[in-house]
Design a protein around this motif. Structure first.
Motif, PDB file in Angstrom:
ATOM      1  N   SER A 152      -9.022  11.059  10.416  1.00 22.79           N
ATOM      2  CA  SER A 152      -8.966  11.047  11.881  1.00 22.79           C
ATOM      3  C   SER A 152      -9.501   9.729  12.444  1.00 22.79           C
ATOM      4  N   ASN A 153     -10.413   9.067  11.724  1.00 26.24           N
ATOM      5  CA  ASN A 153     -10.925   7.773  12.174  1.00 26.24           C
ATOM      6  C   ASN A 153      -9.882   6.667  12.072  1.00 26.24           C
ATOM      7  N   GLU A 154      -8.925   6.810  11.148  1.00 26.46           N
ATOM      8  CA  GLU A 154      -7.889   5.785  10.967  1.00 26.46           C
ATOM      9  C   GLU A 154      -6.747   5.937  11.968  1.00 26.46           C
ATOM     10  N   VAL A 155      -6.515   7.155  12.459  1.00 24.88           N
ATOM     11  CA  VAL A 155      -5.392   7.422  13.352  1.00 24.88           C
ATOM     12  C   VAL A 155      -5.750   6.957  14.763  1.00 24.88           C
ATOM     13  N   ASP A 156      -4.962   5.995  15.277  1.00 21.15           N
ATOM     14  CA  ASP A 156      -5.181   5.504  16.637  1.00 21.15           C
ATOM     15  C   ASP A 156      -3.994   5.804  17.548  1.00 21.15           C
ATOM     16  N   ASN A 157      -2.944   6.442  17.005  1.00 20.34           N
ATOM     17  CA  ASN A 157      -1.712   6.794  17.712  1.00 20.34           C
ATOM     18  C   ASN A 157      -0.980   5.589  18.289  1.00 20.34           C
ATOM     19  N   THR A 158      -1.356   4.407  17.847  1.00 20.95           N
ATOM     20  CA  THR A 158      -0.616   3.197  18.184  1.00 20.95           C
ATOM     21  C   THR A 158      -0.030   2.619  16.903  1.00 20.95           C
ATOM     22  N   ASN A 159      -0.911   2.160  16.015  1.00 23.62           N
ATOM     23  CA  ASN A 159      -0.456   1.626  14.734  1.00 23.62           C
ATOM     24  C   ASN A 159      -0.294   2.731  13.696  1.00 23.62           C
ATOM     25  N   ILE A 160      -1.251   3.610  13.637  1.00 23.15           N
ATOM     26  CA  ILE A 160      -1.204   4.742  12.717  1.00 23.15           C
ATOM     27  C   ILE A 160      -1.142   6.000  13.565  1.00 23.15           C
ATOM     28  N   ARG A 161      -0.070   6.776  13.387  1.00 19.37           N
ATOM     29  CA  ARG A 161       0.154   7.962  14.203  1.00 19.37           C
ATOM     30  C   ARG A 161      -0.192   9.233  13.435  1.00 19.37           C
ATOM     31  N   VAL A 162      -0.423  10.290  14.180  1.00 20.80           N
ATOM     32  CA  VAL A 162      -0.621  11.598  13.562  1.00 20.80           C
ATOM     33  C   VAL A 162       0.627  11.916  12.753  1.00 20.80           C
ATOM     34  N   GLY A 163       0.463  12.332  11.521  1.00 20.57           N
ATOM     35  CA  GLY A 163       1.598  12.650  10.651  1.00 20.57           C
ATOM     36  C   GLY A 163       1.964  11.539   9.687  1.00 20.57           C
ATOM     37  N   ASP A 164       1.471  10.314   9.923  1.00 18.94           N
ATOM     38  CA  ASP A 164       1.723   9.234   8.974  1.00 18.94           C
ATOM     39  C   ASP A 164       1.018   9.557   7.660  1.00 18.94           C
ATOM     40  N   ILE A 165       1.579   9.086   6.578  1.00 18.03           N
ATOM     41  CA  ILE A 165       1.034   9.302   5.246  1.00 18.03           C
ATOM     42  C   ILE A 165       0.765   7.944   4.610  1.00 18.03           C
ATOM     43  N   LYS A 166      -0.389   7.820   3.971  1.00 21.60           N
ATOM     44  CA  LYS A 166      -0.729   6.620   3.206  1.00 21.60           C
ATOM     45  C   LYS A 166      -0.333   6.905   1.751  1.00 21.60           C
ATOM     46  N   VAL A 167       0.363   5.968   1.134  1.00 22.81           N
ATOM     47  CA  VAL A 167       0.756   6.132  -0.267  1.00 22.81           C
ATOM     48  C   VAL A 167       0.248   4.933  -1.053  1.00 22.81           C
ATOM     49  N   TRP A 168      -0.601   5.225  -2.043  1.00 22.31           N
ATOM     50  CA  TRP A 168      -1.027   4.186  -2.982  1.00 22.31           C
ATOM     51  C   TRP A 168       0.025   4.151  -4.070  1.00 22.31           C
ATOM     52  N   LEU A 169       0.726   3.042  -4.182  1.00 21.80           N
ATOM     53  CA  LEU A 169       1.883   2.945  -5.069  1.00 21.80           C
ATOM     54  C   LEU A 169       1.603   1.957  -6.185  1.00 21.80           C
ATOM     55  N   GLU A 170       1.866   2.396  -7.428  1.00 25.38           N
ATOM     56  CA  GLU A 170       1.728   1.455  -8.528  1.00 25.38           C
ATOM     57  C   GLU A 170       2.787   0.377  -8.392  1.00 25.38           C
TER      58      GLU A 170
END
Length: 119
Positions: free
Chosen positions: A58-76
């Motif tokens: 919730s601290n990362e979500v600002d609804n401008t750059n990162i929106r509710v529902g966005d997913i972070k994927v760490w990809l090899e």
């Protein structure tokens, strides 16, 4: 072995242990034909990778750059392709568009990608 090679091996092992297989699809636009105003059918590239999807806090979500529902994927680091903004990642039958990519490097070598994906 160099530091970057070791880091690449460790990150790959962790993502494969805690992540999952996922597909990435890239559609390249076809060429524009000015004589008749049409665009040719583009080409599609598909490849399979391992990644670890993580919800944003919730601290990362600002609804401008990162929106509710966005997913972070760490990809090899894929062996064949490098992910691009606009590619579509399929995770558990959900199609998510890559909207941002951060490349983590060591000694000039791509080690892991942090993808921001959106429905």
């Amino acid at each position: 072995m160099s530091f970057s090679t070791n880091l690449l091996a460790v990150s790959r092992a962790l993502i494969q242990k805690y992540g999952q297989s996922m597909a990435i699809e890239r559609v390249a636009e076809g060429a524009y034909d000015p004589t008749d105003g049409t665009v040719a059918i583009g080409t599609t590239t598909n490849y399979t990778v391992f990644g670890a999807p993580v919800d944003y806090t919730s601290n990362e979500v600002d609804n401008t750059n990162i929106r509710v529902g966005d997913i972070k994927v760490w990809l090899e680091k894929p062996t064949t392709e490098t992910p691009l903004v606009g590619d579509v990642v399929t995770i558990d039958s959900a199609d998510l568009r890559i909207v941002d990519i951060v490349t983590l490097k060591a000694q000039g070598l791509d080690v892991v990608y942090k993808l921001q994906c959106r429905v």
